[in-house]
Enzyme design. Structure first.
Site, PDB file in Angstrom:
ATOM      1  N   ASP A  92      80.143 -18.687  35.973  1.00  0.00           N
ATOM      2  CA  ASP A  92      80.622 -19.476  35.029  1.00  0.00           C
ATOM      3  C   ASP A  92      79.797 -19.454  33.565  1.00  0.00           C
ATOM      4  O   ASP A  92      79.956 -20.111  32.564  1.00  0.00           O
ATOM      5  CB  ASP A  92      80.597 -20.991  35.432  1.00  0.00           C
ATOM      6  CG  ASP A  92      81.562 -21.167  36.247  1.00  0.00           C
ATOM      7  OD1 ASP A  92      82.832 -20.721  36.028  1.00  0.00           O
ATOM      8  OD2 ASP A  92      81.338 -22.136  37.197  1.00  0.00           O
ATOM      9  N   ASP A 153      88.658 -18.822  40.389  1.00  0.00           N
ATOM     10  CA  ASP A 153      88.276 -19.216  38.950  1.00  0.00           C
ATOM     11  C   ASP A 153      87.458 -18.172  38.494  1.00  0.00           C
ATOM     12  O   ASP A 153      87.656 -18.078  37.027  1.00  0.00           O
ATOM     13  CB  ASP A 153      87.295 -20.407  39.159  1.00  0.00           C
ATOM     14  CG  ASP A 153      87.596 -21.458  40.189  1.00  0.00           C
ATOM     15  OD1 ASP A 153      88.266 -21.146  41.134  1.00  0.00           O
ATOM     16  OD2 ASP A 153      87.612 -22.524  39.844  1.00  0.00           O
TER      17      ASP A 153
END
Length: 374
Positions: A92, A153
């Site tokens: 992330d 993701d």
């Protein structure tokens, strides 16, 4: 514009968002908002991977309003991301630095933001496993039990790598991004256009071990936010690479998503939950999807461009009404109601989520500046 009534509603909503955001800045006391729980009437703060979404919202709203207070706030929060998250051991890094420093560099030309975002991209690229051509989502890539854990993701975090390639010319960024995208296409996308969120690999051999479950109903269902990540991610990858495989994937995922929406266009938390319609909604999935559809539309020509613009406009119309009614009726909270963060953990259910808010703002600006905004 196909719907002439929508654009003035978009500008009206953006004006409301500017006011709500400036109000929120005054109550956050230097923390990073994660989500606002409407049931508890409480902000949850400092959400690890979500901390750059509100700085990103400030950057987008600054682009719209040119309000210097929003720019100052976005700069301050982005500099904190740069200082506090650069050593993160996580995929992330893409979300964190794209929404803060890359946006900041794009709008201000700051060399400070550029340099730190390139460093973050380098750190992200070093997570790459060349045996399986994947990027592990979380944790130490050399040790621990998640060396082979991947999630769809990650497709959103690849943007940081392609941006770094454009900034530096270093081929490794492009190669890691492309190979990881190809693996996601091969491993996470099913024949019917639905997606797995989780795929486990053997980190030593690189072979796929099989799907898993993190969010969503089960491993074989279709978590709507993961599907939306795929729509946006493959649409963006096609525009960056011109690779028709990514366009075809974006179209398949978009068609599946649209076929499984309820009448009001606010996605179910899982598109294949057998308990539908008696399940939670996740407005963040719809906001991510509409931003992706606008990217897909902007990459097309003729009837294809028209088709995806109309689909995006239909979803956006529903979200604009949802958000505008919410901002008119509440004085506290985020921008987009009825998000669902993590259902099985009862986290952020029927809440305003930082990422749902962010991608709605991005979608509004992409619509408002369609044909202009890259």
């Amino acid at each position: 514009m196909i719907n002439p009534e929508l654009k003035p509603k978009v500008t009206e909503l953006l004006d409301k968002m500017v006011l709500r955001s400036k109000h929120n800045i005054g109550i956050w006391d230097g923390s990073f908002p994660d989500y606002y729980d409407r049931r508890q009437k409480k902000w949850y703060m400092n959400g690890y991977w979500t901390e750059a979404f509100w700085p990103g919202i400030m950057w987008w709203l600054y682009l719209y309003s040119r309000d210097p207070f929003l720019r100052d706030t976005a700069e301050y929060m982005s500099k904190r991301i740069a200082a506090e998250k650069i050593d993160l051991k996580d995929h992330d890094l893409g979300f964190l630095f794209n929404c803060s420093c890359v946006l900041g560099y794009t709008l201000t030309g700051s060399s400070e933001f550029k340099e730190v975002a390139i460093k973050a991209a380098d750190r992200l690229s070093r997570r790459f496993n060349p045996r399986g051509n994947f990027i592990p989502a979380h944790g130490d890539v050399e040790h621990g039990d998640r060396r082979g854990y991947t999630i769809i993701d990650t497709i959103m975090n690849l943007r940081l790598l392609f941006w770094a390639h454009r900034m530096t010319g270093e081929q490794c960024f492009y190669d890691v991004g492309l190979k990881t995208a190809e693996t996601i296409l091969h491993a996470n996308v099913r024949n019917d256009g639905s997606t797995y969120q989780v795929i486990w690999f053997d980190p030593d051999s690189g072979k796929i071990e099989g799907p898993g479950v993190h969010q969503g109903y089960n491993a074989d269902s279709c978590w709507s936010r993961g599907q939306a990540w795929g729509i946006y991610g493959f649409s963006w990858l096609y525009r960056q690479t011109g690779d028709e495989r990514f366009k075809e994937a974006a179209v398949r995922l978009a068609n599946f998503f649209l076929r499984h929406l309820p009448e009001d266009k606010i996605a179910y938390y899982d598109l294949l939950d057998p308990r539908i319609p008696n399940v939670e909604r996740d407005s963040s999935a719809s906001s991510i999807a509409v931003a992706g559809l606008l990217i897909l539309a902007s990459s097309g020509k003729g009837l294809e461009r028209y088709k995806w613009f109309v689909q995006a406009e239909e979803l956006l119309t529903a979200l604009v009404k949802n958000s505008s009614d919410h901002l008119d009726s509440t004085v506290e909270g985020g921008l987009l109601p009825h998000g669902c963060y993590f259902l099985s953990k009862d986290r952020g259910v029927d809440s305003e989520l930082g990422f749902g808010d962010y991608y709605l703002v991005e979608a509004l600006l992409r619509y408002y500046m369609f044909g202009i905004l890259d």
